[in-house]
Design a protein around this motif. Structure first.
Motif, PDB file in Angstrom:
ATOM      1  N   ALA A 299       3.058 -15.361  26.839  1.00  0.00           N
ATOM      2  CA  ALA A 299       2.386 -16.340  26.296  1.00  0.00           C
ATOM      3  C   ALA A 299       2.697 -16.083  24.626  1.00  0.00           C
ATOM      4  O   ALA A 299       2.862 -17.087  23.713  1.00  0.00           O
ATOM      5  CB  ALA A 299       0.911 -16.320  26.657  1.00  0.00           C
ATOM      6  N   GLU A 300       2.524 -14.917  24.172  1.00  0.00           N
ATOM      7  CA  GLU A 300       2.741 -14.626  22.880  1.00  0.00           C
ATOM      8  C   GLU A 300       4.291 -14.823  22.415  1.00  0.00           C
ATOM      9  O   GLU A 300       4.463 -15.355  21.272  1.00  0.00           O
ATOM     10  CB  GLU A 300       2.515 -13.114  22.563  1.00  0.00           C
ATOM     11  N   ALA A 301       5.158 -14.295  23.286  1.00  0.00           N
ATOM     12  CA  ALA A 301       6.327 -14.658  22.858  1.00  0.00           C
ATOM     13  C   ALA A 301       6.700 -16.001  22.731  1.00  0.00           C
ATOM     14  O   ALA A 301       7.545 -16.587  21.820  1.00  0.00           O
ATOM     15  CB  ALA A 301       7.346 -13.963  24.186  1.00  0.00           C
ATOM     16  N   PHE A 302       6.292 -16.848  23.813  1.00  0.00           N
ATOM     17  CA  PHE A 302       6.566 -18.323  23.740  1.00  0.00           C
ATOM     18  C   PHE A 302       5.850 -18.895  22.644  1.00  0.00           C
ATOM     19  O   PHE A 302       6.560 -19.522  21.903  1.00  0.00           O
ATOM     20  CB  PHE A 302       5.703 -18.928  24.890  1.00  0.00           C
ATOM     21  N   ALA A 303       4.777 -18.707  22.087  1.00  0.00           N
ATOM     22  CA  ALA A 303       4.383 -19.187  20.746  1.00  0.00           C
ATOM     23  C   ALA A 303       5.003 -18.645  19.695  1.00  0.00           C
ATOM     24  O   ALA A 303       5.156 -19.740  18.898  1.00  0.00           O
ATOM     25  CB  ALA A 303       2.810 -18.659  20.635  1.00  0.00           C
ATOM     26  N   TYR A 304       5.376 -17.583  19.649  1.00  0.00           N
ATOM     27  CA  TYR A 304       6.303 -16.903  18.592  1.00  0.00           C
ATOM     28  C   TYR A 304       7.617 -17.888  18.586  1.00  0.00           C
ATOM     29  O   TYR A 304       8.018 -18.326  17.583  1.00  0.00           O
ATOM     30  CB  TYR A 304       6.612 -15.567  18.646  1.00  0.00           C
TER      31      TYR A 304
ATOM     32  N   PHE B 294       6.999 -12.278  37.645  1.00  0.00           N
ATOM     33  CA  PHE B 294       7.738 -12.979  36.602  1.00  0.00           C
ATOM     34  C   PHE B 294       7.799 -14.463  37.058  1.00  0.00           C
ATOM     35  O   PHE B 294       7.277 -15.495  36.230  1.00  0.00           O
ATOM     36  CB  PHE B 294       8.876 -12.448  35.988  1.00  0.00           C
ATOM     37  N   ASP B 295       8.335 -14.870  37.942  1.00  0.00           N
ATOM     38  CA  ASP B 295       8.794 -16.076  38.482  1.00  0.00           C
ATOM     39  C   ASP B 295       7.497 -17.140  38.442  1.00  0.00           C
ATOM     40  O   ASP B 295       7.846 -18.476  38.030  1.00  0.00           O
ATOM     41  CB  ASP B 295       9.442 -15.973  39.857  1.00  0.00           C
ATOM     42  N   PRO B 296       6.302 -16.766  38.948  1.00  0.00           N
ATOM     43  CA  PRO B 296       5.179 -17.805  39.011  1.00  0.00           C
ATOM     44  C   PRO B 296       4.921 -18.103  37.407  1.00  0.00           C
ATOM     45  O   PRO B 296       4.656 -19.133  37.296  1.00  0.00           O
ATOM     46  CB  PRO B 296       4.224 -17.004  39.860  1.00  0.00           C
ATOM     47  N   ILE B 297       5.115 -17.252  36.632  1.00  0.00           N
ATOM     48  CA  ILE B 297       4.628 -17.394  35.177  1.00  0.00           C
ATOM     49  C   ILE B 297       5.695 -18.265  34.606  1.00  0.00           C
ATOM     50  O   ILE B 297       5.317 -19.372  33.928  1.00  0.00           O
ATOM     51  CB  ILE B 297       4.480 -16.038  34.413  1.00  0.00           C
ATOM     52  N   ALA B 298       7.008 -18.037  35.053  1.00  0.00           N
ATOM     53  CA  ALA B 298       8.089 -18.983  34.490  1.00  0.00           C
ATOM     54  C   ALA B 298       7.683 -20.247  35.149  1.00  0.00           C
ATOM     55  O   ALA B 298       8.219 -21.233  34.014  1.00  0.00           O
ATOM     56  CB  ALA B 298       9.365 -18.267  34.826  1.00  0.00           C
TER      57      ALA B 298
ATOM     58  N   ARG C  49       5.546 -21.826  35.529  1.00  0.00           N
ATOM     59  CA  ARG C  49       4.289 -22.847  34.634  1.00  0.00           C
ATOM     60  C   ARG C  49       4.833 -23.229  33.402  1.00  0.00           C
ATOM     61  O   ARG C  49       4.676 -24.057  32.652  1.00  0.00           O
ATOM     62  CB  ARG C  49       3.037 -21.762  34.709  1.00  0.00           C
ATOM     63  N   TYR C  50       5.810 -22.156  32.886  1.00  0.00           N
ATOM     64  CA  TYR C  50       6.311 -22.573  31.510  1.00  0.00           C
ATOM     65  C   TYR C  50       7.386 -23.721  31.550  1.00  0.00           C
ATOM     66  O   TYR C  50       7.460 -24.479  30.857  1.00  0.00           O
ATOM     67  CB  TYR C  50       6.938 -21.292  30.828  1.00  0.00           C
ATOM     68  N   LEU C  51       8.046 -23.734  32.516  1.00  0.00           N
ATOM     69  CA  LEU C  51       9.166 -24.575  33.023  1.00  0.00           C
ATOM     70  C   LEU C  51       8.489 -26.174  32.985  1.00  0.00           C
ATOM     71  O   LEU C  51       9.302 -27.186  32.733  1.00  0.00           O
ATOM     72  CB  LEU C  51       9.868 -24.574  33.993  1.00  0.00           C
ATOM     73  N   ALA C  52       7.379 -26.093  33.106  1.00  0.00           N
ATOM     74  CA  ALA C  52       6.661 -27.658  33.152  1.00  0.00           C
ATOM     75  C   ALA C  52       6.453 -28.090  31.804  1.00  0.00           C
ATOM     76  O   ALA C  52       6.217 -29.283  31.613  1.00  0.00           O
ATOM     77  CB  ALA C  52       5.122 -27.637  34.065  1.00  0.00           C
ATOM     78  N   ARG C  53       6.602 -27.350  30.896  1.00  0.00           N
ATOM     79  CA  ARG C  53       6.166 -27.579  29.431  1.00  0.00           C
ATOM     80  C   ARG C  53       7.591 -28.304  28.769  1.00  0.00           C
ATOM     81  O   ARG C  53       8.782 -27.930  29.223  1.00  0.00           O
ATOM     82  CB  ARG C  53       5.931 -26.624  28.448  1.00  0.00           C
ATOM     83  N   PRO C  54       7.421 -29.064  28.038  1.00  0.00           N
ATOM     84  CA  PRO C  54       8.472 -29.886  27.031  1.00  0.00           C
ATOM     85  C   PRO C  54       9.385 -28.897  26.247  1.00  0.00           C
ATOM     86  O   PRO C  54       8.965 -27.868  25.895  1.00  0.00           O
ATOM     87  CB  PRO C  54       7.836 -30.692  26.418  1.00  0.00           C
ATOM     88  N   GLY C  55      10.655 -28.963  26.452  1.00  0.00           N
ATOM     89  CA  GLY C  55      11.691 -28.222  25.764  1.00  0.00           C
ATOM     90  C   GLY C  55      11.912 -26.742  26.565  1.00  0.00           C
ATOM     91  O   GLY C  55      12.656 -25.948  26.046  1.00  0.00           O
ATOM     92  N   VAL C  56      11.301 -26.301  27.699  1.00  0.00           N
ATOM     93  CA  VAL C  56      11.519 -25.148  28.248  1.00  0.00           C
ATOM     94  C   VAL C  56      12.389 -25.346  29.180  1.00  0.00           C
ATOM     95  O   VAL C  56      12.265 -26.190  30.035  1.00  0.00           O
ATOM     96  CB  VAL C  56      10.139 -24.590  28.761  1.00  0.00           C
ATOM     97  N   ASP C  57      13.323 -24.148  29.393  1.00  0.00           N
ATOM     98  CA  ASP C  57      14.119 -24.249  30.501  1.00  0.00           C
ATOM     99  C   ASP C  57      14.779 -22.854  30.892  1.00  0.00           C
ATOM    100  O   ASP C  57      14.253 -22.038  30.148  1.00  0.00           O
ATOM    101  CB  ASP C  57      15.354 -25.331  30.668  1.00  0.00           C
TER     102      ASP C  57
ATOM    103  N   ILE D  19      13.675 -17.189  30.376  1.00  0.00           N
ATOM    104  CA  ILE D  19      12.767 -18.489  30.114  1.00  0.00           C
ATOM    105  C   ILE D  19      13.114 -18.927  28.491  1.00  0.00           C
ATOM    106  O   ILE D  19      13.138 -17.944  27.694  1.00  0.00           O
ATOM    107  CB  ILE D  19      11.051 -18.525  30.096  1.00  0.00           C
ATOM    108  N   ARG D  20      13.277 -20.035  28.149  1.00  0.00           N
ATOM    109  CA  ARG D  20      13.692 -20.222  26.903  1.00  0.00           C
ATOM    110  C   ARG D  20      12.946 -21.600  26.402  1.00  0.00           C
ATOM    111  O   ARG D  20      12.628 -22.457  27.248  1.00  0.00           O
ATOM    112  CB  ARG D  20      15.335 -20.351  26.530  1.00  0.00           C
ATOM    113  N   ILE D  21      12.700 -21.721  25.072  1.00  0.00           N
ATOM    114  CA  ILE D  21      12.223 -22.843  24.270  1.00  0.00           C
ATOM    115  C   ILE D  21      13.262 -23.472  23.402  1.00  0.00           C
ATOM    116  O   ILE D  21      13.833 -22.571  22.531  1.00  0.00           O
ATOM    117  CB  ILE D  21      10.834 -22.553  23.651  1.00  0.00           C
ATOM    118  N   ARG D  22      13.725 -24.620  23.538  1.00  0.00           N
ATOM    119  CA  ARG D  22      14.562 -25.264  22.769  1.00  0.00           C
ATOM    120  C   ARG D  22      15.992 -24.159  22.646  1.00  0.00           C
ATOM    121  O   ARG D  22      16.537 -24.264  21.519  1.00  0.00           O
ATOM    122  CB  ARG D  22      14.167 -25.836  21.609  1.00  0.00           C
ATOM    123  N   GLY D  23      16.410 -23.645  23.531  1.00  0.00           N
ATOM    124  CA  GLY D  23      17.540 -22.982  23.802  1.00  0.00           C
ATOM    125  C   GLY D  23      17.515 -21.590  23.415  1.00  0.00           C
ATOM    126  O   GLY D  23      18.389 -20.868  23.369  1.00  0.00           O
ATOM    127  N   LYS D  24      16.250 -20.904  22.831  1.00  0.00           N
ATOM    128  CA  LYS D  24      16.083 -19.675  22.482  1.00  0.00           C
ATOM    129  C   LYS D  24      15.302 -18.624  23.731  1.00  0.00           C
ATOM    130  O   LYS D  24      14.041 -19.305  23.909  1.00  0.00           O
ATOM    131  CB  LYS D  24      15.148 -19.627  21.266  1.00  0.00           C
TER     132      LYS D  24
END
Length: 114
Positions: free
Chosen positions: A101-106, A14-18, A20-28, A38-43
């Motif tokens: 990736a599906e969860a992030f897109a959703y 999980f951590d290496p995948i996470a 890569r997402y942390l480099a995206r805007p709004g992801v923390d 991992i969340r996008i805009r708080g979710k």
């Protein structure tokens, strides 16, 4: 494999995948259900459960499909089935990245920009 060993192995996947997402805007990273995910805009859209499974938020129809094919198990909290949350076992690591990736897109689609 003990739960601690499962959790350690889950983080190896999980951590290496996470990262890569942390480099995206709004992801923390944020806490949910007592774990960090991992969340996008708080979710939160993906996290590691206490048992070492990948826990994801996906559209309800997709969770039904994954459960019916045996690729996931529906999450239950306090005896209540969570229609948009599933667990994917540590034994299915090749599914983790595409499902994250599906969860992030959703969540990116349904979570309003602040």
């Amino acid at each position: 494999m003990t739960d601690a060993e499962k959790i350690a192995r889950a983080h190896e996947i999980f951590d290496p995948i996470a990262e890569r997402y942390l480099a995206r805007p709004g992801v923390d990273l944020g806490r949910m259900f007592g774990s960090e995910g991992i969340r996008i805009r708080g979710k939160v859209f993906a996290l590691i459960s206490f048992g070492g499974e990948l826990m994801l938020k996906l559209p309800a129809a997709r969770t039904v499909e994954l459960v019916e094919t045996g690729d996931a198990v529906r999450v239950e909290m306090a005896g209540r089935s969570m229609r948009e949350w599933v667990f994917v076992a540590i034994e299915m690591p090749t599914m983790w990245e595409p499902l994250i990736a599906e969860a992030f897109a959703y969540l990116d689609e349904i979570t309003p920009a602040g």
